[in-house]
Design a protein around this motif. Structure first.
Motif, PDB file in Angstrom:
ATOM      1  N   GLY A  12       0.864  -1.187   0.000  1.00  0.00           N
ATOM      2  CA  GLY A  12       0.000   0.000   0.000  1.00  0.00           C
ATOM      3  C   GLY A  12       0.892   1.227   0.000  1.00  0.00           C
ATOM      4  N   HIS A  64       2.933   6.418  -2.816  1.00  0.00           N
ATOM      5  CA  HIS A  64       3.934   7.256  -3.490  1.00  0.00           C
ATOM      6  C   HIS A  64       5.351   6.690  -3.413  1.00  0.00           C
ATOM      7  N   ASP A 109       1.011  -1.840  -4.564  1.00  0.00           N
ATOM      8  CA  ASP A 109      -0.270  -1.183  -4.272  1.00  0.00           C
ATOM      9  C   ASP A 109      -1.337  -1.863  -5.120  1.00  0.00           C
ATOM     10  N   VAL A 110      -2.556  -1.863  -4.611  1.00  0.00           N
ATOM     11  CA  VAL A 110      -3.660  -2.542  -5.304  1.00  0.00           C
ATOM     12  C   VAL A 110      -4.304  -1.623  -6.350  1.00  0.00           C
ATOM     13  N   ASN A 111      -3.967  -0.361  -6.346  1.00  0.00           N
ATOM     14  CA  ASN A 111      -4.592   0.590  -7.278  1.00  0.00           C
ATOM     15  C   ASN A 111      -3.579   1.147  -8.287  1.00  0.00           C
ATOM     16  N   ASP A 163      -2.656  -7.139  -4.803  1.00  0.00           N
ATOM     17  CA  ASP A 163      -3.480  -7.011  -3.604  1.00  0.00           C
ATOM     18  C   ASP A 163      -2.680  -7.530  -2.401  1.00  0.00           C
ATOM     19  N   GLY A 164      -2.461  -6.682  -1.436  1.00  0.00           N
ATOM     20  CA  GLY A 164      -1.759  -7.103  -0.220  1.00  0.00           C
ATOM     21  C   GLY A 164      -0.386  -7.682  -0.518  1.00  0.00           C
ATOM     22  N   ALA A 188       1.146   0.592   6.010  1.00  0.00           N
ATOM     23  CA  ALA A 188       0.862   1.856   6.703  1.00  0.00           C
ATOM     24  C   ALA A 188      -0.263   2.617   6.034  1.00  0.00           C
ATOM     25  N   GLY A 189      -1.006   3.353   6.860  1.00  0.00           N
ATOM     26  CA  GLY A 189      -2.002   4.282   6.321  1.00  0.00           C
ATOM     27  C   GLY A 189      -3.302   3.621   5.923  1.00  0.00           C
TER      28      GLY A 189
HETATM   29  C1  SAM Z   1      -3.533   6.284   2.603  1.00  0.00           C
HETATM   30  S1  SAM Z   1      -2.512   5.392   1.519  1.00  0.00           S
HETATM   31  C2  SAM Z   1      -1.073   5.131   2.514  1.00  0.00           C
HETATM   32  C3  SAM Z   1       0.169   5.313   1.720  1.00  0.00           C
HETATM   33  C4  SAM Z   1       1.466   5.055   2.476  1.00  0.00           C
HETATM   34  N1  SAM Z   1       1.574   3.674   2.888  1.00  0.00           N
HETATM   35  C5  SAM Z   1       1.562   5.972   3.666  1.00  0.00           C
HETATM   36  O1  SAM Z   1       1.455   5.497   4.802  1.00  0.00           O
HETATM   37  O2  SAM Z   1       1.774   7.177   3.471  1.00  0.00           O
HETATM   38  C6  SAM Z   1      -3.200   3.769   1.477  1.00  0.00           C
HETATM   39  C7  SAM Z   1      -2.767   2.996   0.247  1.00  0.00           C
HETATM   40  O3  SAM Z   1      -3.107   1.633   0.417  1.00  0.00           O
HETATM   41  C8  SAM Z   1      -3.513   1.114  -0.825  1.00  0.00           C
HETATM   42  N2  SAM Z   1      -4.258  -0.123  -0.563  1.00  0.00           N
HETATM   43  C9  SAM Z   1      -5.517  -0.251  -0.061  1.00  0.00           C
HETATM   44  N3  SAM Z   1      -5.850  -1.552   0.039  1.00  0.00           N
HETATM   45  C10 SAM Z   1      -4.776  -2.266  -0.399  1.00  0.00           C
HETATM   46  C11 SAM Z   1      -4.517  -3.655  -0.551  1.00  0.00           C
HETATM   47  N4  SAM Z   1      -5.434  -4.579  -0.253  1.00  0.00           N
HETATM   48  N5  SAM Z   1      -3.313  -4.024  -1.040  1.00  0.00           N
HETATM   49  C12 SAM Z   1      -2.388  -3.102  -1.367  1.00  0.00           C
HETATM   50  N6  SAM Z   1      -2.582  -1.770  -1.257  1.00  0.00           N
HETATM   51  C13 SAM Z   1      -3.763  -1.361  -0.778  1.00  0.00           C
HETATM   52  C14 SAM Z   1      -4.292   2.247  -1.454  1.00  0.00           C
HETATM   53  O4  SAM Z   1      -4.399   2.115  -2.853  1.00  0.00           O
HETATM   54  C15 SAM Z   1      -3.455   3.462  -1.032  1.00  0.00           C
HETATM   55  O5  SAM Z   1      -2.487   3.778  -2.003  1.00  0.00           O
END
Ligand code: SAM
Length: 218
Positions: A15, A18, A38-40, A66-67, A82-83
């Motif tokens: 996730g 950036h 990242d999943v997106n 995903d994950g 995180a986040g």
């Molecule tokens: C708020 S951002 C946090 C970004 C960074 N990790 C931080 O802490 O600054 C959350 C990120 O998690 C990603 N995300 C959400 N679900 C996810 C999943 N199942 N697997 C991977 N990434 C995921 C979203 O696309 C988003 O980019």
């Protein structure tokens, strides 16, 4: 979070959005490489741009997944998630065998549902070794909790109490910087919940007992 990543680690930043964390850790020479996932698609494009701009294409791979799916071949030593909400972090951990691999360090920063994440970790043989509080003075003093854990099949820690699940056993023991503000925030949230439930005529005795225990930590 950067301070909890180990020297020479191979980092998985799940996730990543950036990819600033892996880029900063490569920049200062703390890690030997990373996979930023990242999943997106938007965040993946953003992460690729950061990696390209910093010249780390050979050291940081960026993946759309995903994950932790598909990250096994990287054999990450340190995993940052995180986040996101604590339940999503829990579900990502539970869906993969990687977090249970020997020596893998988890560095987790839940935005919500910390209690649920601590419950999953502490009842699932993940030893929470440290917790940190980080204050973002740009965001009206928002406090972030960061948990550091690793899987130990033979972990002999006693079960967490409700107070420890909600507040964090390591935070109660260590009372790090910002602990008072962290407790005050818990009390504010509980007061709103208790007030709403009292108005609705619901039983708040359990929550009031918890509030009492939390207030006693001050
Ligand atoms: C708020 S951002 C946090 C970004 C960074 N990790 C931080 O802490 O600054 C959350 C990120 O998690 C990603 N995300 C959400 N679900 C996810 C999943 N199942 N697997 C991977 N990434 C995921 C979203 O696309 C988003 O980019």
């Amino acid at each position: 979070m950067a301070s909890l990543v180990r020297e020479g680690a191979f980092l998985a930043d799940v996730g990543t959005d950036h990819a600033q964390l892996p880029a900063a850790l490569m920049e200062c020479g703390k890690i030997r490489g990373a996979v930023a996932s990242d999943v997106n698609e938007g965040p993946v494009a953003h992460a690729r741009e950061t990696v390209r701009a910093c010249g780390f294409e050979g050291q940081i791979d960026v993946l759309l997944t995903d994950g932790l799916a598909g990250l096994e071949s990287y054999a990450p030593t340190d995993i940052v998630i995180a986040g996101m909400g604590g339940e999503l972090i829990r579900d990502i951990l539970a869906a993969s065998p990687i977090p249970k691999k020997s020596g893998v360090r988890l560095i987790l920063q839940p935005m919500t549902m910390q209690r649920e994440l601590r419950e999953y970790l502490s009842t699932g043989h993940f030893h929470i070794s440290r917790e940190l509080l980080s204050l973002d003075s740009n965001l009206n003093g928002r406090l972030y909790s960061i948990l550091c854990a690793e899987y130990r099949a033979d972990d002999a820690e006693s079960p967490y109490s409700e107070l420890e699940l909600v507040v964090g056993r390591r935070l109660i023991e260590e009372r790090p910087a910002h602990f008072e503000a962290y407790i005050a925030r818990h009390l504010e949230i509980l007061d709103v919940r208790i007030g709403g439930m009292d108005k609705a005529g619901l039983d708040t005795s359990g929550l009031k007992a918890l509030r009492w225990d939390i207030a006693a930590l001050l």
